[in-house]
Design a protein around this motif. Structure first.
Motif, PDB file in Angstrom:
ATOM      1  N   ALA A   1       0.830  -1.201   0.000  1.00 19.31           N
ATOM      2  CA  ALA A   1       0.000   0.000   0.000  1.00 19.31           C
ATOM      3  C   ALA A   1       0.867   1.255   0.000  1.00 19.31           C
ATOM      4  O   ALA A   1       0.586   2.220  -0.731  1.00 19.31           O
ATOM      5  CB  ALA A   1      -0.928  -0.009   1.209  1.00 19.31           C
ATOM      6  N   ALA A   2       1.932   1.249   0.791  1.00 20.48           N
ATOM      7  CA  ALA A   2       2.823   2.411   0.847  1.00 20.48           C
ATOM      8  C   ALA A   2       3.491   2.651  -0.500  1.00 20.48           C
ATOM      9  O   ALA A   2       3.631   3.798  -0.949  1.00 20.48           O
ATOM     10  CB  ALA A   2       3.871   2.208   1.938  1.00 20.48           C
ATOM     11  N   THR A   3       3.902   1.574  -1.155  1.00 20.67           N
ATOM     12  CA  THR A   3       4.542   1.691  -2.467  1.00 20.67           C
ATOM     13  C   THR A   3       3.606   2.323  -3.484  1.00 20.67           C
ATOM     14  O   THR A   3       4.033   3.107  -4.342  1.00 20.67           O
ATOM     15  CB  THR A   3       4.986   0.299  -2.961  1.00 20.67           C
ATOM     16  OG1 THR A   3       5.910  -0.264  -2.032  1.00 20.67           O
ATOM     17  CG2 THR A   3       5.636   0.395  -4.335  1.00 20.67           C
ATOM     18  N   LEU A   4       2.311   2.015  -3.369  1.00 24.16           N
ATOM     19  CA  LEU A   4       1.313   2.538  -4.303  1.00 24.16           C
ATOM     20  C   LEU A   4       0.773   3.903  -3.898  1.00 24.16           C
ATOM     21  O   LEU A   4      -0.054   4.478  -4.601  1.00 24.16           O
ATOM     22  CB  LEU A   4       0.146   1.546  -4.416  1.00 24.16           C
ATOM     23  CG  LEU A   4       0.481   0.182  -5.020  1.00 24.16           C
ATOM     24  CD1 LEU A   4      -0.720  -0.747  -4.936  1.00 24.16           C
ATOM     25  CD2 LEU A   4       0.934   0.335  -6.473  1.00 24.16           C
ATOM     26  N   GLY A   5       1.226   4.416  -2.755  1.00 21.61           N
ATOM     27  CA  GLY A   5       0.749   5.707  -2.294  1.00 21.61           C
ATOM     28  C   GLY A   5      -0.645   5.670  -1.696  1.00 21.61           C
ATOM     29  O   GLY A   5      -1.316   6.705  -1.612  1.00 21.61           O
ATOM     30  N   ILE A   6      -1.080   4.494  -1.262  1.00 21.91           N
ATOM     31  CA  ILE A   6      -2.395   4.342  -0.640  1.00 21.91           C
ATOM     32  C   ILE A   6      -2.296   4.752   0.824  1.00 21.91           C
ATOM     33  O   ILE A   6      -1.434   4.253   1.545  1.00 21.91           O
ATOM     34  CB  ILE A   6      -2.886   2.884  -0.756  1.00 21.91           C
ATOM     35  CG1 ILE A   6      -3.077   2.511  -2.227  1.00 21.91           C
ATOM     36  CG2 ILE A   6      -4.172   2.666   0.028  1.00 21.91           C
ATOM     37  CD1 ILE A   6      -3.352   1.029  -2.449  1.00 21.91           C
ATOM     38  N   PRO A   7      -3.158   5.664   1.302  1.00 23.56           N
ATOM     39  CA  PRO A   7      -3.103   6.076   2.711  1.00 23.56           C
ATOM     40  C   PRO A   7      -3.300   4.882   3.655  1.00 23.56           C
ATOM     41  O   PRO A   7      -4.114   3.996   3.383  1.00 23.56           O
ATOM     42  CB  PRO A   7      -4.260   7.074   2.836  1.00 23.56           C
ATOM     43  CG  PRO A   7      -4.511   7.554   1.442  1.00 23.56           C
ATOM     44  CD  PRO A   7      -4.191   6.387   0.545  1.00 23.56           C
ATOM     45  N   ILE A   8      -2.564   4.875   4.755  1.00 23.48           N
ATOM     46  CA  ILE A   8      -2.597   3.768   5.707  1.00 23.48           C
ATOM     47  C   ILE A   8      -2.906   4.319   7.094  1.00 23.48           C
ATOM     48  O   ILE A   8      -2.219   5.236   7.568  1.00 23.48           O
ATOM     49  CB  ILE A   8      -1.245   3.033   5.742  1.00 23.48           C
ATOM     50  CG1 ILE A   8      -0.882   2.478   4.365  1.00 23.48           C
ATOM     51  CG2 ILE A   8      -1.268   1.914   6.787  1.00 23.48           C
ATOM     52  CD1 ILE A   8       0.596   2.130   4.217  1.00 23.48           C
TER      53      ILE A   8
END
Length: 298
Positions: A255-262
């Motif tokens: 998710a971090a690699t794709l820029g998805i907020p966590i």
């Protein structure tokens, strides 16, 4: 308890850092703003189930516990290891099988009914998400409510095995002083002695709980399904997982690699905090119940 709120693009970071209660409106508002966008993937761990009476390995209830989980290699390679496992698991199932969903599970199910979730990936094997009414649940590590034969691969309900084991051990009685998260009780060698294991009724093969043991690989198709759930999501919400092992951390990394907020809600630090948009160190049940109420998800 003071929340840790990091790198949030959803509010002024100074204002967010001033919150002193993990369930103050400002903190719930930050979470709600993220979740209200919809298509949220949930990744849950053992910390979500502790309020249902199921202990964890690494959270507050597990820090003093010396965990020695069964490995797949020992289970298939030793008659005595299987006897020990099934004796301990037979006792532990009394607690795991009777556990009921808590406020956190119910809140997640309510958010799913409200159309806010892309799916739920759980590292837990207790089935409590489904018991709370959640439907799109991927059990990454399987479920203790099922048993699989290692020869013919037939799956049967755990309740059937529990009945057969009681019939095969009418005079065997043991009480464990401690129940581990994987559903087995801590018993002495003397307590295990004399316990009789039963085999598959279809082919006579070895029976194993339908869960992933240490040393065993999660099926590739299941891992791919989990990655698909995360990659198509608008946000990732991590609940009660320390993210101490790759099994769960890999989805946060993706998710971090794709820029998805966590967003991470957990009691204690996690291995994914550095990649998180928002972290809350707070009790899961009360925090998620407040979040669901804020979102109008009933």
């Amino acid at each position: 308890m003071t929340p840790s709120t990091t790198k949030s693009p959803l509010a002024d970071p100074v204002e967010a850092a001033e919150a002193s209660d993990p369930r103050e409106p400002a903190d719930i508002a930050l979470l709600a703003e993220l979740v209200a966008r919809g298509s949220v993937a949930v990744l849950s761990g053992a910390g979500l189930s502790t309020e249902s009476g199921i202990p964890d390995y690494r959270g507050p209830t597990g820090r003093a516990r010396r965990a020695e989980p069964m490995t797949y290699q020992r289970f298939v390679g030793s008659v005595e290891a299987r006897r020990r496992y099934w004796a301990r698991s037979h006792v532990g199932w009394r607690q795991i099988g009777q556990a009921r969903p808590n406020a956190g599970h119910r809140a997640v199910a309510a958010m799913e009914r409200h159309g806010l979730l892309a799916g739920i990936v759980t590292q837990n094997v207790d089935g409590l998400h489904q018991a709370a009414g959640a439907r799109r649940v991927i059990e990454l590590h399987g479920g203790l409510d099922r048993v699989v034969c290692l020869s013919c691969r037939v799956r049967t309900p755990r309740a059937d095995l529990d009945r057969r084991l009681r019939e095969a051990n009418p005079h065997w009685h043991a009480t464990g002083h401690q129940i581990n998260p994987d559903g087995d009780a801590v018993l002495t060698d003397e307590q295990v002695e004399g316990f009789h294991v039963v085999d598959c009724t279809s082919c006579g093969g070895l029976l194993k709980p339908d869960v992933i043991f240490f040393g065993e690989n999660v099926p590739r198709t299941r891992v791919d399904e989990c990655f698909s759930t995360v990659t198509r999501a608008r946000a990732l919400l991590v609940l009660g997982s320390s993210l101490a092992i790759k099994s769960g951390l890999r989805f946060v990394t993706k998710a971090a690699t794709l820029g998805i907020p966590i967003a991470i809600i957990n009691q204690g630090p996690t291995g994914g905090d550095a990649d998180a948009t928002l972290t809350l160190d707070a009790p899961l049940g009360a925090t998620l119940a407040d979040l669901a109420t804020h979102l109008g998800a009933q």
